[in-house]
Write a protein that holds these residues in place. Structure first.
Motif, short mmCIF file in Angstrom:
data_model
loop_
_atom_site.label_atom_id
_atom_site.label_comp_id
_atom_site.label_asym_id
_atom_site.label_seq_id
_atom_site.Cartn_x
_atom_site.Cartn_y
_atom_site.Cartn_z
N ASN A 357 0.94 -1.34 -0.02
CA ASN A 357 -0.02 -0.06 0.14
C ASN A 357 1.01 1.19 0.17
O ASN A 357 1.94 1.30 0.62
CB ASN A 357 -0.81 0.09 1.13
CG ASN A 357 -2.10 -0.89 1.04
OD1 ASN A 357 -2.31 -1.39 0.10
ND2 ASN A 357 -2.53 -1.36 2.34
N SER A 449 -8.82 7.88 -1.41
CA SER A 449 -7.64 7.85 -0.83
C SER A 449 -7.53 8.50 0.68
O SER A 449 -6.51 8.37 1.29
CB SER A 449 -6.69 8.81 -1.78
OG SER A 449 -6.65 10.11 -1.82
N ASN A 453 -7.33 2.44 2.18
CA ASN A 453 -5.88 2.08 1.45
C ASN A 453 -5.80 2.42 0.20
O ASN A 453 -6.78 2.30 -0.77
CB ASN A 453 -5.85 0.64 1.57
CG ASN A 453 -5.78 -0.01 2.67
OD1 ASN A 453 -4.94 0.01 3.68
ND2 ASN A 453 -6.80 -0.55 3.18
N GLY A 455 -3.90 1.09 -2.55
CA GLY A 455 -3.14 -0.17 -2.93
C GLY A 455 -3.69 -0.88 -4.14
O GLY A 455 -4.86 -0.63 -4.54
N LEU A 458 -7.53 -1.69 -4.04
CA LEU A 458 -8.56 -0.80 -3.67
C LEU A 458 -9.93 -1.02 -4.56
O LEU A 458 -11.00 -1.05 -4.31
CB LEU A 458 -7.97 0.46 -4.13
CG LEU A 458 -8.96 1.97 -3.95
CD1 LEU A 458 -9.51 2.03 -2.33
CD2 LEU A 458 -8.50 3.10 -4.30
N ILE B 44 0.69 -8.37 -1.17
CA ILE B 44 1.04 -7.25 -0.29
C ILE B 44 1.93 -7.72 0.77
O ILE B 44 2.95 -7.13 1.03
CB ILE B 44 0.06 -6.43 0.21
CG1 ILE B 44 0.38 -5.36 0.99
CG2 ILE B 44 -1.05 -7.53 1.00
CD1 ILE B 44 -0.76 -4.60 1.46
N ASP B 235 -5.85 -4.84 5.07
CA ASP B 235 -6.01 -3.75 4.32
C ASP B 235 -7.01 -3.16 5.32
O ASP B 235 -7.20 -1.75 5.20
CB ASP B 235 -6.68 -4.10 3.08
CG ASP B 235 -5.69 -4.07 1.86
OD1 ASP B 235 -4.56 -4.21 2.28
OD2 ASP B 235 -6.12 -4.59 0.95
N GLU B 265 3.17 -2.94 7.28
CA GLU B 265 2.08 -2.38 7.04
C GLU B 265 1.95 -1.00 7.36
O GLU B 265 1.48 -0.22 6.83
CB GLU B 265 1.13 -3.18 8.07
CG GLU B 265 0.65 -4.53 7.56
CD GLU B 265 1.50 -5.59 7.83
OE1 GLU B 265 2.61 -5.29 8.55
OE2 GLU B 265 1.62 -6.55 7.40
N GLY B 268 2.97 1.61 4.76
CA GLY B 268 2.01 2.17 3.59
C GLY B 268 1.17 3.10 4.21
O GLY B 268 -0.12 3.17 3.43
#
Lengths: 533, 429
Positions: A357, A449, A453, A455, A458, B44, B235, B265, B268
């Motif tokens: 991300n 955004s 996230n 990434g 999304l 990820i 996420d 994590e 990000g």
């Protein structure tokens, strides 16, 4: 103002036994004790710093909170460091004199934990009680609500007399009365309960609950109970308002994500599975714009909006010209092809930006919350998303209803052959419409955004929701999308406290399936000839 | 149907070509399977572990390989698709004849691989913290069991922070459900009343946390110190922490302790609103010991990016790989049964200054560290266990498993031996 400072010095000297830090050298010695690894001794040092009455205390505490205080590994002397682009520019904490650029191996940051952080924050709020800025004073008073000891109480009591700002005065009285709730004299307690009647701060409620259970005096207990009842009543109302707000804000996210689809799927009838990835591209555009202008985070969001519109719009047009156009009138193939495109776009992003991300910063003006009272506070980012959603919706409506392009789009979607007979270049209109829908998806990405996230995944998270909103609202009708988005958002948020987030989502889906059985054309079906398939 | 068959054929042919070419060039190598998703939702997290394995193997080869042979990594991509994990594992063992496999992240992917590994009797290293309640002859669990992460974390909050009210928030799948079951039983055994425990589950990738954060805030405003124990996965964490920040729930009021949020994590997202929230791991990048410094420097050089971070599952692979190398050297062969016997009791330095040992239950000893998130996305260690904690396959706090032990040494050789009834009930319950 001078008087206040004078009084404060008097008070603090009464409250805190003097440690005798008369000169700066001793203060630097105290600071140097921060270089220890033991968190417990750091706590004691921080206490000493707070009590030292040095003029630099506020600066030191703030820097410590922000993690800008380091110590030099060799001689354990504590300094201020501003870290920018990997450069460690150091300064003397007391004199502010520059000590040059150091390497990161020479210094180590003074780390702190929650207990120290709390101590620092308390110390800062005590200092800020006499700050020249009235809103800082207001915040400082509010932040001591939860832990008013005798000393703080006395400080506030003496400060309130000289306070000129009414708002600050009011919260100071609240603080004083919160403390008086535990006064020995039952009459004082009654006075305090009466004063605080209608106040919704959690600390007031908790104290009243204690009083109602344990107080020695009957009168006080009864009064507390009455007060609690009225608190419960207003809590209920504000909770409903809050849930409604949550619903509207969730709904506006759904609408933003679905609006682009309402054009491509609703008006043009193209099942575009890559819609989510167009949203994702918008979010990544925000990230790139922020990278390009790191100094202006606040402005970057505004710049991202047109940038995301253009980029997602262009990619959308490319998809239309390259793929969708050739599959006209073959919905199944279109679905498969666009699904393929969505996978390609995801993997492209993974390769270019890495599968991790990306961090998109939230500008200052979008973080925090608008506090209405002790219970209800509306978060700024959600408020902005709601406003933004409405702006996008009405601009889109205007484009479709009032512009030549809008007229052509509607004409082509209602009767392609007739439109072509009238001289409309349907191919060009298709590409432009798809570009418009994709551009709107990109704009939604900018808003997302700030919430979720950024990434490669999304888009996937929003594609189902988008289709759900458009189908439920009625294909081909923007108003339907608006109503269904808000409706589903609010319904979801009212169900969530009852059944939990997982079941709420399931129930909503079941509800939509049943609804579509009854009314296959959605909430606001298209009427007239254009509705014929 | 026809299409998928064709695709299968093509894939088979391609696989054949690859394996043929590799055997042709490197007859004298030992093959090591790397089974991490490089595409799909789990890419990820898992891509990093693939790179870690490549780095470790490259490093070992520079030292002369194992048993005088060079190691060769066979990387496959199960694409975050659980059944594909089993398929790819079978391919690695049957076609590529790998000596060991390092891989998987989610529990469901491990469960999917498990029957294949057991059937073909191979060696599998699993590097992620998990819910426990499992022990297999063929699997080595180098991540934390619940008693190496969740339980010490709760102890810390209870004793050092004085938490009285608990929110157990998790994503709705097997790891959080089992962990929360264990934690709830543990808290109730410690005298916490069930009205002081709030359990909440959310779907995967949940992004609208307004209601839940508002509930947590309300739950925590009763005057008793409240903490959130978060098993929220992947996420969903970013929007959760963002919402906490926006609704001004600060770490000093209601700290959140997470079991799935690590350095990677945090890299990000913008960590400023998270400062002070906690995480429990067995390794932090910020741990200041020479082994760790060397590892970080090697990693940054290998990945050619000075900004990349290291995290706990990477350390688990580091330990697991080194243990496997030692076991192979001890056994003198890569044959699965011999390695499985040899690896028990093998010790290797971990990256936090201690020495980890492979236990008879196929778990390892690890220190437990609690760290507070700093503004730069790193952790400041605020608490750690005195020594290393031995991983426990079967939780002592669940009624079904408290009498079970696992010991793969002969003569017991059993993954779930019931000490009360003296019965070994097969590999899995």
């Amino acid at each position: 103002m001078k008087k206040i400072t004078y009084i404060l010095i008097l008070i603090t000297s009464l409250i805190f036994p003097s440690y005798g830090y008369t000169n700066e050298e001793n203060f630097q010695d105290t600071l140097n004790q921060l270089s220890t690894k033991k968190l417990a001794s750091k706590l004691i040092t921080v206490e000493k710093i707070i009590q030292s009455k040095n003029s630099k205390v506020e600066f030191v505490l703030n820097s410590l909170l922000k993690g800008k205080i380091y110590y030099i590994k060799d001689n354990k002397s504590v300094i201020f460091i501003d870290k920018k682009n990997g450069k460690y520019t150091s300064k003397d904490l007391i004199t502010g004199q520059s000590l040059g650029v150091l390497s990161k191996y020479q210094v180590k940051k003074v780390g702190i934990n929650n207990r120290i952080r709390k101590k620092i924050k308390n110390g800062l709020s005590l200092l800020n009680l006499t700050h020249t800025n009235s809103s800082t004073r207001l915040k400082a008073v509010k932040s001591v609500y939860n832990n008013i000891d005798n000393n703080t109480f006395k400080t506030i009591q003496s400060l309130v007399k000289n306070e000129k700002e009414d708002a600050v005065k009011e919260v100071m009285y609240v603080a004083i009365n919160i403390h008086k709730l535990s006064d020995k004299d039952p009459l004082e307690r009654i006075e305090a309960i009466k004063y605080l009647n209608g106040n919704l701060e959690p600390v007031v409620k908790n104290k009243l609950i204690k009083i109602q259970k344990n107080d020695s005096s009957n009168d006080v207990r009864e009064l507390a109970e009455k007060s609690l009842e009225s608190i419960e009543y207003s809590t209920g109302i504000y909770k409903t308002v809050e849930t409604l707000f949550f619903g509207i804000s969730f709904g506006s996210v759904l609408i933003l994500a679905a609006l682009g689809l309402a054009i491509t799927f609703g008006v043009m009838g193209v099942i575009n599975m890559a819609h989510g990835e167009l949203i994702m591209l918008g979010a990544y555009t925000t990230y790139v714009v922020q990278l390009l202008m790191p100094e202006y985070i606040g402005l970057s969001i505004l710049v991202s909006i047109p940038a995301a519109f253009i980029i997602s719009g262009l990619v959308g047009m490319l998809i239309e010209v390259g793929v969708i156009r050739h599959l006209h009138g073959r919905p199944l193939e279109t679905l498969l092809a666009t699904f393929g495109v969505s996978l390609v776009l995801q993997q492209v992003v993974r390769t270019v930006f890495s599968p991790l991300n990306r961090s998109v910063e939230t500008p200052e003006w979008m973080s925090g919350a608008l506090e209405i009272n002790g219970i209800l506070s509306l978060t700024w980012n959600r408020l902005y998303v709601i406003i933004f959603c409405l702006i996008v919706f009405f601009s889109l409506l205007t484009i479709l209803k009032k512009t030549a392009l809008g007229l052509q789009v509607r004409a082509v979607s209602q009767d392609r052959n007739m439109a072509r007979a009238m001289g409309i270049r349907s191919n060009r209109v298709d590409a432009l419409t798809f570009g418009l829908g994709s551009g709107i998806a990109g704009i939604a990405g900018v808003a997302l955004s700030q919430i979720t996230n950024v990434g490669p995944n999304l888009g996937q998270a929003y594609i189902i929701d988008s289709f759900m909103v458009v189908v439920f609202g009625g294909v081909g009708n923007l108003w339907g999308t608006l109503i269904s988005g808000f409706g589903l958002g609010i319904l979801n948020k009212f169900m969530e406290p009852w059944v939990g987030a997982v079941l709420a989502k399931v129930l909503i889906l079941i509800f939509i399936i049943l609804f579509i059985q009854k009314k296959p054309r959605g909430l606001i079906p298209q009427k007239g000839r254009s509705a014929g398939d | 149907m026809k299409i998928s068959k064709n695709i299968n054929n093509i894939a088979l042919a391609a696989g054949l070509v690859v394996s043929l070419s590799s055997t042709a060039f490197a007859a004298e190598t030992i093959k090591v399977g790397v089974l991490h998703s490089l595409s799909g939702t789990m890419a990820i997290s898992e891509t990093t572990l693939k790179d870690t394995m490549l780095m470790l193997i490259e490093d070992q080869n520079k030292k002369g390989g194992v048993l005088g042979k060079q190691l060769e990594a066979v990387v496959v991509d199960p694409a975050s698709n659980w059944p594909l994990f089993a398929e790819k594992a079978r391919g690695l063992i049957e076609n590529d004849k790998v000596a060991a496999i390092f891989g998987a992240w989610t529990s469901v992917s491990r469960k999917s691989v498990l029957p294949v590994i057991e059937e073909l009797n191979s060696v599998f290293f699993y590097p992620v913290q998990y819910e426990g309640e499992e022990s297999s002859k063929n699997v080595f669990y180098t991540g934390a069991a619940p008693n190496q992460q969740a339980i010490p974390a709760v102890d810390y909050l209870m004793n050092d922070v004085g938490v009285k009210r608990w929110v157990l928030a998790g994503t709705d799948y097997v790891y959080p459900r089992t962990t929360n079951k264990i934690l709830k039983a543990y808290l109730e055994a410690k005298g916490v009343s069930s009205s002081d425990i709030m359990v909440n589950y959310t779907p995967f990738g949940h992004s609208d946390w307004q209601t839940i954060v508002s509930d947590i805030k309300k739950f925590g405003s009763s005057g008793k110190k409240t903490a959130v124990v978060s098993t929220i996965n992947g996420d969903a964490n970013v929007p959760f922490y963002k919402e906490l920040g926006n609704q001004s729930v600060s770490a000093s009021d209601i700290p959140v302790i997470a079991f799935s949020v690590g350095e990677e994590e945090l890299s990000g997202l913008d960590a400023t609103p998270l400062v002070g929230h906690l995480a429990a791991w067995n390794y932090f990048m910020s741990v200041d010991v020479p082994e760790n410094d060397t590892f970080i420097a090697k990693w940054k050089a290998f990945i050619k990016d000075d900004k990349r971070v290291t995290n706990d599952p990477m350390e688990a692979h580091y330990i697991g790989f080194n243990m496997w190398v030692k076991a192979v050297e001890k056994a003198g062969t890569v044959e699965a049964n011999a390695v499985q016997d040899a690896i028990i009791g093998v010790t290797t330095p971990n990256l936090t200054g201690g020495v980890s040992v492979m236990l008879p239950n196929h778990h390892i000893t690890k220190p437990v560290l609690i760290g507070e998130i700093q503004a730069d996305g790193q952790f400041e260690t605020v608490w750690s266990t005195n020594g290393l904690v031995a991983g426990d396959a079967w939780s002592d706090f669940l009624p079904g498993s408290k009498d079970l032990i696992s010991d793969w040494r002969k003569p017991l050789s059993c993954g779930n031996y019931n000490v009360k009834t003296a019965v070994c009930s097969g590999q899995d319950i």
